[in-house]
Scaffold this motif. Structure first.
Motif, PDB file in Angstrom:
ATOM      1  N   ILE A 186      62.101  47.245  88.370  1.00 23.29           N
ATOM      2  CA  ILE A 186      61.657  45.904  87.991  1.00 23.29           C
ATOM      3  C   ILE A 186      62.127  44.910  89.041  1.00 23.29           C
ATOM      4  O   ILE A 186      63.309  44.863  89.385  1.00 23.29           O
ATOM      5  CB  ILE A 186      62.191  45.520  86.604  1.00 23.29           C
ATOM      6  N   LYS A 187      61.217  44.101  89.553  1.00 26.71           N
ATOM      7  CA  LYS A 187      61.543  43.125  90.593  1.00 26.71           C
ATOM      8  C   LYS A 187      62.379  41.983  90.033  1.00 26.71           C
ATOM      9  O   LYS A 187      62.219  41.579  88.877  1.00 26.71           O
ATOM     10  CB  LYS A 187      60.258  42.535  91.184  1.00 26.71           C
ATOM     11  N   CYS A 230      62.062  39.043  91.212  1.00 29.62           N
ATOM     12  CA  CYS A 230      61.105  37.933  91.142  1.00 29.62           C
ATOM     13  C   CYS A 230      59.706  38.500  91.277  1.00 29.62           C
ATOM     14  O   CYS A 230      59.513  39.597  91.797  1.00 29.62           O
ATOM     15  CB  CYS A 230      61.368  36.898  92.239  1.00 29.62           C
ATOM     16  N   THR A 231      58.719  37.762  90.810  1.00 25.69           N
ATOM     17  CA  THR A 231      57.338  38.229  90.852  1.00 25.69           C
ATOM     18  C   THR A 231      56.752  38.030  92.243  1.00 25.69           C
ATOM     19  O   THR A 231      57.333  37.364  93.097  1.00 25.69           O
ATOM     20  CB  THR A 231      56.484  37.474  89.818  1.00 25.69           C
ATOM     21  N   ASN A 259      52.909  43.117  89.974  1.00 24.73           N
ATOM     22  CA  ASN A 259      53.477  41.769  89.922  1.00 24.73           C
ATOM     23  C   ASN A 259      54.978  41.781  89.654  1.00 24.73           C
ATOM     24  O   ASN A 259      55.728  40.979  90.201  1.00 24.73           O
ATOM     25  CB  ASN A 259      52.765  40.941  88.850  1.00 24.73           C
ATOM     26  N   ARG A 260      55.415  42.709  88.802  1.00 30.54           N
ATOM     27  CA  ARG A 260      56.836  42.774  88.446  1.00 30.54           C
ATOM     28  C   ARG A 260      57.480  44.097  88.847  1.00 30.54           C
ATOM     29  O   ARG A 260      58.626  44.373  88.470  1.00 30.54           O
ATOM     30  CB  ARG A 260      56.994  42.585  86.926  1.00 30.54           C
TER      31      ARG A 260
END
Length: 386
Positions: free
Chosen positions: A67-68, A70-71, A235-236
């Protein structure tokens, strides 16, 4: 000959007996019965804490989330497709790979980012020739592995769709046109095409799909290449770093987000078989335990993202735990027993109330796990790899 001697010296007595009985035409149920009569394997299983400590000592879990933090940055989508090429010591193949990308016959706009991941051969020098191309970005960085290189390419997309190409592979000249035609026509999240496996001697095998506008994403092959993805899916999400088998991320976090998955019947990708690749050498290294660690991390990430734990992902996980187990087959019986125990706990943690309705080999795997039957699990897990 050395390869076969290695296997003989590292195969466990349990595996040897199982193979011997299979050669005598015993079926799986008969093999399980015989092994349970004479073996003490089930009585020698460690508890969960012992299993975790033992495996973590052999190969520590990096515990890196996919999971990032930030997007993705806001993009204007100037291109239809971004092609991300991770390159490490690829001097012998990189030019042919990039040529197959730049020679695409397509009406669509393409952006190519080649990430030189700390190569120590002539890769970096060879890539200089592409820096004057308007639609090519060459990025150099310290070595961060496949995940780190791909994640660099994911920082800024600037395209509607993206794809991944390994630096020793080739695109058919119809790749972009065929997959993007389907993607835009169906507003698809993922479009996959067929691939050909080859080496210096020629074609080894081919795999193809039927032309379908609705396809179960969990039935896609697990490699990142040979497909295009809508940018929003990432995106994430990044590839989890410092793991082998990081591609497992696609199954757990990307495929599950897809609302519309399509396939085309065309062969679009050529995959070069690499005898020195991770898949080929993994079984002899403690790092093979990463197959378990990354599965555990991705199940945690899936829960954190709020993705469903439905029957499809349950089946995928039962298949994956067989794969994890087989990947550790040359690390010894103690490793495999520990892997079994940890994977039992994963099933209890994430699929406690799940139960397969139909019979088949996955049902036998499920029964073995829930009844704490290591011997039966071993027999059926190996039968899935046969």
């Amino acid at each position: 000959m050395n390869k076969y001697l290695f296997k003989l010296t590292h195969i466990s007595l349990l595996q040897f007996c199982m193979v011997f009985l299979q050669k005598l035409s015993f079926n799986n149920k008969q093999i399980c019965t015989l092994l349970e009569t004479f073996s003490t394997q089930n009585r020698r299983l460690p508890n969960y804490e012992q299993a975790i400590q033992y495996l973590d000592k052999l190969n520590p879990d990096s515990q890196n989330s996919a999971i990032k933090a930030c997007t993705l940055e806001d993009n204007n989508y100037h291109y239809d497709l971004k092609i991300i090429v991770a390159a490490y010591n690829a001097a012998s193949t990189i030019e042919e790979c990039i040529s197959s990308i730049l020679n695409q016959k397509t009406k669509y706009s393409l952006l190519v980012e080649i990430v030189d991941d700390g190569s120590t051969d002539k890769t970096k020098q060879l890539l200089k020739k592409y820096t004057n191309n308007d639609n090519v970005i060459v990025t150099s960085q310290k070595n961060q592995g496949f995940s780190g290189a791909r994640n660099t390419g994911l920082k800024i997309i600037n395209a509607k769709y993206l794809c991944f190409v390994d630096s020793d592979d080739l695109l058919e000249d119809c790749f972009a046109e065929t997959l993007l035609d389907k993607a835009f026509a169906e507003q698809a999240d993922i479009v996959a095409g067929g691939y050909q496996q080859f080496n210096h001697s020629g074609v080894i095998s081919e795999f193809d799909y039927q032309n379908k506008n609705e396809f179960n994403p969990y039935e896609l092959y697990g490699y990142p290449w040979g497909k295009i993805y809508r940018v929003d899916l990432f995106n994430r999400i990044d590839f989890p770093e410092d793991y082998w088998f990081e591609d497992t991320m696609l199954i757990y976090l990307i495929y599950g987000q897809s609302q519309t998955t399509c396939t085309v019947a065309d062969l679009v990708y050529r995959y070069r078989s690499n005898q020195n690749g991770i898949t080929a050498i993994a079984a002899t290294k403690p790092k093979a335990i990463d197959s378990l660690w990354v599965t555990r991390q991705l199940l945690f990430d899936r829960k954190k993202l709020g993705l469903d734990f439905n029957e499809e992902i349950y089946k995928v996980t039962l298949q994956q735990i067989c794969t994890n187990f087989i990947r550790c087959r040359f690390l010894g019986g103690q490793v495999q027993r520990a892997v079994f125990v940890v994977q039992q706990q994963l099933i209890n943690d994430y699929f406690e109330n799940s139960e397969l309705k139909e019979d088949g080999y996955l049902k036998m795997i499920e029964k073995a796990i829930k009844s704490n039957n290591y011997l039966a699990f071993t027999v059926y897990a190996y039968s899935t790899a046969a």
